[in-house]
Design a protein around this motif. Sequence first.
Motif, PDB file in Angstrom:
ATOM      1  N   LEU A 321      -0.629  -8.881   5.668  1.00  0.00           N
ATOM      2  CA  LEU A 321      -0.910  -8.611   4.260  1.00  0.00           C
ATOM      3  C   LEU A 321      -1.601  -7.260   4.112  1.00  0.00           C
ATOM      4  O   LEU A 321      -2.209  -6.755   5.062  1.00  0.00           O
ATOM      5  CB  LEU A 321      -1.803  -9.710   3.680  1.00  0.00           C
ATOM      6  CG  LEU A 321      -1.209 -11.120   3.630  1.00  0.00           C
ATOM      7  CD1 LEU A 321      -2.279 -12.124   3.231  1.00  0.00           C
ATOM      8  CD2 LEU A 321      -0.047 -11.179   2.657  1.00  0.00           C
ATOM      9  N   CYS A 322      -1.541  -6.722   2.914  1.00  0.00           N
ATOM     10  CA  CYS A 322      -2.296  -5.507   2.609  1.00  0.00           C
ATOM     11  C   CYS A 322      -3.323  -5.828   1.521  1.00  0.00           C
ATOM     12  O   CYS A 322      -2.950  -6.121   0.382  1.00  0.00           O
ATOM     13  CB  CYS A 322      -1.384  -4.381   2.150  1.00  0.00           C
ATOM     14  SG  CYS A 322      -2.316  -2.847   1.826  1.00  0.00           S
ATOM     15  N   PHE A 323      -4.583  -5.799   1.917  1.00  0.00           N
ATOM     16  CA  PHE A 323      -5.685  -5.994   0.983  1.00  0.00           C
ATOM     17  C   PHE A 323      -6.272  -4.635   0.606  1.00  0.00           C
ATOM     18  O   PHE A 323      -6.298  -3.715   1.435  1.00  0.00           O
ATOM     19  CB  PHE A 323      -6.789  -6.843   1.615  1.00  0.00           C
ATOM     20  CG  PHE A 323      -6.396  -8.266   1.885  1.00  0.00           C
ATOM     21  CD1 PHE A 323      -6.545  -9.243   0.911  1.00  0.00           C
ATOM     22  CD2 PHE A 323      -5.874  -8.643   3.119  1.00  0.00           C
ATOM     23  CE1 PHE A 323      -6.187 -10.556   1.163  1.00  0.00           C
ATOM     24  CE2 PHE A 323      -5.519  -9.956   3.384  1.00  0.00           C
ATOM     25  CZ  PHE A 323      -5.676 -10.920   2.394  1.00  0.00           C
ATOM     26  N   ALA A 324      -6.730  -4.525  -0.620  1.00  0.00           N
ATOM     27  CA  ALA A 324      -7.416  -3.310  -1.068  1.00  0.00           C
ATOM     28  C   ALA A 324      -8.863  -3.654  -1.379  1.00  0.00           C
ATOM     29  O   ALA A 324      -9.133  -4.662  -2.040  1.00  0.00           O
ATOM     30  CB  ALA A 324      -6.739  -2.724  -2.295  1.00  0.00           C
ATOM     31  N   ILE A 325      -9.781  -2.854  -0.890  1.00  0.00           N
ATOM     32  CA  ILE A 325     -11.204  -3.109  -1.134  1.00  0.00           C
ATOM     33  C   ILE A 325     -11.713  -2.227  -2.264  1.00  0.00           C
ATOM     34  O   ILE A 325     -11.549  -1.002  -2.249  1.00  0.00           O
ATOM     35  CB  ILE A 325     -12.039  -2.880   0.136  1.00  0.00           C
ATOM     36  CG1 ILE A 325     -11.772  -4.003   1.134  1.00  0.00           C
ATOM     37  CG2 ILE A 325     -13.524  -2.801  -0.195  1.00  0.00           C
ATOM     38  CD1 ILE A 325     -12.694  -4.039   2.322  1.00  0.00           C
ATOM     39  N   LEU A 326     -12.298  -2.892  -3.259  1.00  0.00           N
ATOM     40  CA  LEU A 326     -12.999  -2.191  -4.325  1.00  0.00           C
ATOM     41  C   LEU A 326     -14.457  -2.030  -3.880  1.00  0.00           C
ATOM     42  O   LEU A 326     -15.222  -2.977  -3.906  1.00  0.00           O
ATOM     43  CB  LEU A 326     -12.928  -3.000  -5.623  1.00  0.00           C
ATOM     44  CG  LEU A 326     -13.743  -2.459  -6.797  1.00  0.00           C
ATOM     45  CD1 LEU A 326     -13.147  -1.162  -7.313  1.00  0.00           C
ATOM     46  CD2 LEU A 326     -13.829  -3.487  -7.918  1.00  0.00           C
ATOM     47  N   TRP A 327     -14.818  -0.835  -3.437  1.00  0.00           N
ATOM     48  CA  TRP A 327     -16.171  -0.600  -2.930  1.00  0.00           C
ATOM     49  C   TRP A 327     -17.189  -0.532  -4.059  1.00  0.00           C
ATOM     50  O   TRP A 327     -18.330  -0.954  -3.896  1.00  0.00           O
ATOM     51  CB  TRP A 327     -16.199   0.672  -2.097  1.00  0.00           C
ATOM     52  CG  TRP A 327     -15.378   0.567  -0.846  1.00  0.00           C
ATOM     53  CD1 TRP A 327     -14.098   1.010  -0.663  1.00  0.00           C
ATOM     54  CD2 TRP A 327     -15.754  -0.079   0.380  1.00  0.00           C
ATOM     55  NE1 TRP A 327     -13.657   0.700   0.617  1.00  0.00           N
ATOM     56  CE2 TRP A 327     -14.660   0.034   1.280  1.00  0.00           C
ATOM     57  CE3 TRP A 327     -16.917  -0.727   0.815  1.00  0.00           C
ATOM     58  CZ2 TRP A 327     -14.683  -0.485   2.573  1.00  0.00           C
ATOM     59  CZ3 TRP A 327     -16.949  -1.232   2.113  1.00  0.00           C
ATOM     60  CH2 TRP A 327     -15.842  -1.116   2.969  1.00  0.00           C
ATOM     61  N   VAL A 444       2.599   0.242  -4.188  1.00  0.00           N
ATOM     62  CA  VAL A 444       3.693   0.032  -3.245  1.00  0.00           C
ATOM     63  C   VAL A 444       3.931   1.281  -2.405  1.00  0.00           C
ATOM     64  O   VAL A 444       4.445   1.208  -1.267  1.00  0.00           O
ATOM     65  CB  VAL A 444       4.990  -0.387  -3.993  1.00  0.00           C
ATOM     66  CG1 VAL A 444       5.550   0.764  -4.805  1.00  0.00           C
ATOM     67  CG2 VAL A 444       6.033  -0.938  -3.023  1.00  0.00           C
ATOM     68  N   GLU A 445       3.543   2.421  -2.927  1.00  0.00           N
ATOM     69  CA  GLU A 445       3.766   3.692  -2.231  1.00  0.00           C
ATOM     70  C   GLU A 445       2.830   3.892  -1.044  1.00  0.00           C
ATOM     71  O   GLU A 445       3.094   4.741  -0.182  1.00  0.00           O
ATOM     72  CB  GLU A 445       3.596   4.850  -3.221  1.00  0.00           C
ATOM     73  CG  GLU A 445       4.561   4.802  -4.400  1.00  0.00           C
ATOM     74  CD  GLU A 445       4.226   5.832  -5.467  1.00  0.00           C
ATOM     75  OE1 GLU A 445       3.281   6.623  -5.244  1.00  0.00           O
ATOM     76  OE2 GLU A 445       4.896   5.844  -6.518  1.00  0.00           O
ATOM     77  N   VAL A 446       1.742   3.098  -0.975  1.00  0.00           N
ATOM     78  CA  VAL A 446       0.740   3.339   0.069  1.00  0.00           C
ATOM     79  C   VAL A 446       0.464   2.137   0.962  1.00  0.00           C
ATOM     80  O   VAL A 446      -0.241   2.256   1.959  1.00  0.00           O
ATOM     81  CB  VAL A 446      -0.598   3.821  -0.552  1.00  0.00           C
ATOM     82  CG1 VAL A 446      -0.423   5.173  -1.211  1.00  0.00           C
ATOM     83  CG2 VAL A 446      -1.153   2.801  -1.537  1.00  0.00           C
ATOM     84  N   THR A 447       1.039   0.988   0.648  1.00  0.00           N
ATOM     85  CA  THR A 447       0.710  -0.208   1.430  1.00  0.00           C
ATOM     86  C   THR A 447       1.443  -0.258   2.770  1.00  0.00           C
ATOM     87  O   THR A 447       0.945  -0.843   3.733  1.00  0.00           O
ATOM     88  CB  THR A 447       1.047  -1.485   0.636  1.00  0.00           C
ATOM     89  OG1 THR A 447       2.454  -1.483   0.329  1.00  0.00           O
ATOM     90  CG2 THR A 447       0.231  -1.569  -0.636  1.00  0.00           C
ATOM     91  N   GLY A 448       2.631   0.281   2.816  1.00  0.00           N
ATOM     92  CA  GLY A 448       3.433   0.211   4.037  1.00  0.00           C
ATOM     93  C   GLY A 448       4.110  -1.125   4.252  1.00  0.00           C
ATOM     94  O   GLY A 448       4.726  -1.354   5.298  1.00  0.00           O
ATOM     95  N   THR A 449       4.028  -2.027   3.271  1.00  0.00           N
ATOM     96  CA  THR A 449       4.636  -3.362   3.407  1.00  0.00           C
ATOM     97  C   THR A 449       5.901  -3.505   2.580  1.00  0.00           C
ATOM     98  O   THR A 449       6.590  -4.522   2.687  1.00  0.00           O
ATOM     99  CB  THR A 449       3.640  -4.445   2.943  1.00  0.00           C
ATOM    100  OG1 THR A 449       3.369  -4.262   1.540  1.00  0.00           O
ATOM    101  CG2 THR A 449       2.359  -4.390   3.732  1.00  0.00           C
ATOM    102  N   GLY A 450       6.183  -2.512   1.742  1.00  0.00           N
ATOM    103  CA  GLY A 450       7.286  -2.657   0.811  1.00  0.00           C
ATOM    104  C   GLY A 450       6.899  -3.416  -0.445  1.00  0.00           C
ATOM    105  O   GLY A 450       7.730  -3.640  -1.330  1.00  0.00           O
ATOM    106  N   ARG A 451       5.648  -3.829  -0.508  1.00  0.00           N
ATOM    107  CA  ARG A 451       5.111  -4.545  -1.666  1.00  0.00           C
ATOM    108  C   ARG A 451       3.890  -3.797  -2.187  1.00  0.00           C
ATOM    109  O   ARG A 451       3.240  -3.064  -1.425  1.00  0.00           O
ATOM    110  CB  ARG A 451       4.651  -5.963  -1.302  1.00  0.00           C
ATOM    111  CG  ARG A 451       5.668  -6.844  -0.629  1.00  0.00           C
ATOM    112  CD  ARG A 451       5.087  -8.238  -0.383  1.00  0.00           C
ATOM    113  NE  ARG A 451       3.846  -8.217   0.389  1.00  0.00           N
ATOM    114  CZ  ARG A 451       3.782  -8.189   1.725  1.00  0.00           C
ATOM    115  NH1 ARG A 451       4.884  -8.175   2.439  1.00  0.00           N
ATOM    116  NH2 ARG A 451       2.606  -8.193   2.347  1.00  0.00           N
ATOM    117  N   PRO A 452       3.532  -4.011  -3.442  1.00  0.00           N
ATOM    118  CA  PRO A 452       2.226  -3.527  -3.886  1.00  0.00           C
ATOM    119  C   PRO A 452       1.118  -4.271  -3.143  1.00  0.00           C
ATOM    120  O   PRO A 452       1.383  -5.229  -2.391  1.00  0.00           O
ATOM    121  CB  PRO A 452       2.210  -3.862  -5.381  1.00  0.00           C
ATOM    122  CG  PRO A 452       3.636  -4.089  -5.756  1.00  0.00           C
ATOM    123  CD  PRO A 452       4.297  -4.628  -4.519  1.00  0.00           C
ATOM    124  N   VAL A 453      -0.100  -3.837  -3.322  1.00  0.00           N
ATOM    125  CA  VAL A 453      -1.249  -4.515  -2.727  1.00  0.00           C
ATOM    126  C   VAL A 453      -1.151  -6.019  -2.994  1.00  0.00           C
ATOM    127  O   VAL A 453      -0.846  -6.456  -4.108  1.00  0.00           O
ATOM    128  CB  VAL A 453      -2.555  -3.947  -3.322  1.00  0.00           C
ATOM    129  CG1 VAL A 453      -3.727  -4.882  -3.108  1.00  0.00           C
ATOM    130  CG2 VAL A 453      -2.846  -2.576  -2.736  1.00  0.00           C
TER     131      VAL A 453
END
Length: 561
Positions: A321-327, A444-453
């Motif tokens: 999975l690709c998780f994004a952290i909101l710092w 989707v452009e930055v996750t590398g999974t082909g999916r959005p975060v």
Amino acid sequence: MSQGANWQELVADKQRRQKASIPQDWLVAVPPAAVLDVTAFPEQCGLLSERELQITNTVDVGVLLQKLAAAEWSSVEVTTAFYKRAIVAQQLVNCLTEIFVDKALARAAELDKHLKSTGSVVGPLHGLPVSLKDQINLKGLETTMGYASWIGKYADKDAVLAEILYECGAVPFVRTNVPQTLMWPETYNLVFGRTLNPANRLLTPGGSSGGEGALIHLRGSPLGVGSDIGGSIRIPALFNGLYGLRPSYGRVPYAGSSNSMYGQDSIPSVLGPLSNSLSGIKAFMQAVIGREPWLRDPLAVRKKWDDEAYALAGHGSGQALCFAILWDDRIVIPHPPVIRALEMTRDALTAAGHKVIDWKPIKHLELNDAISAVWKAGALEDYRATTAASGEPIISSMSPTNDGIVDASVRPDVIGVSAYQLWQAQNARAHLRKEYLDHWEQTVEVTGTGRPVDAIISPGAPFAAPPHGKNGNSNYTKVLNALDYVACTFPVTKVDPTLDAKKPPHQFLNDADEVNYNLYDPVTFQNAPVGLQVVGRTLEEEAVIAMTEIVDSALKAAAGA
């Protein structure tokens, strides 16, 4: 409400009746106020037997349900055990409102009789005690919701959610404390008083579902129901080291429950579960949705439990999975313990084979302004209309000073707006939701999974549980109510004065950021639980629960490494 009675008389009578509802042999000698951490006291007080301690220390709701279904533990003994522990919790932190021992035990006995005679359970929550926030009407019981004016207001029928819980085999057994008006992230009212945090009684348990948070923290309930319009499930869950789910609008039925600001439908309150286990969160949602609540509540969403969504079919089946952290939200920088919790979660997810990137927040201030404008539109009129019957003051502060009554007629945060101004706020919020959706899709452009975060990991507050009267920032939860995103809290750690030393001043983003920085002292916050939230998109309850399980497992694996 009695004719001619003033609010003080009503409160005195209600408090007397509440005390009389507690079995006298369940009263214990509690520690003095100087003892701040009372989490161990229920096991030390001598009221609960070894078997009752075994039952109440079984935090996994799935295990409790298995033992109840197998008749290894009867509903009467499980309900009695949790009831006794709930009464101990009440004496320690003042978390309960309605106490109805005979009614609950009679219900448990009926369930035991049914299981014995038929060999089958009544439903998926068979025999399980469930605590309810003091909003969810139960037939024959008062629902005051922290208002003296509502003392003597007895429900003539159960709320839809209560009906469903009964049909699922649950045993509603206590109701829990809230702030007057519900619109506070702390818990204090003139009827029942202030609820304290069991980890440190100088700190708040949060609100408005603070009674639920404190009760479950002390393991006085295995599963509770709160409500959330701006963080009122998640803040108590975070401040008490619990799991708590904020579902999307209408996923859990609200019909028949009491509330503030009836008719405010732009950003509605939602009901959801709190528990010491994620299995409790999942069991509640599956059980309630399984009863097709949309056939009883016209505002309930017609959406069955989705096993494919829970299996993360739309999220790579849960692999890599690709998780994004909101710092931080670019409004207020979180305190050191919260930053440490984010770092711990990032490292655990990376070690578990998932990708973690940074989340860029957009327009959180504008979203918070929009939701606040919607609330303010008619809030003061609502509060005045409700309190007029008894003449009780409108609480304008959660500060312990003067019991929070600073001005009996006005709360400065609820100055009304015109209908046109309200429309503008609603319109602005609609545009912001679209902008946020596009922002998420573009990842989707930055996750590398082909999916959005897949999900965001976010603070639920910029601090751990603060001192009473100091919880002045709910932006980290409120923004998600404006977006109608699903969010599930999970515990990570506790404040450690050594690990969480105060950092040198940073360049403050604004006055609120500076105030928040100055609030932090690691000794003041010592021992407070620290948690975060997994954020998914609208109506993604199943996927968010599953992804929270993945995050939780990664943290536990890292802790055991």
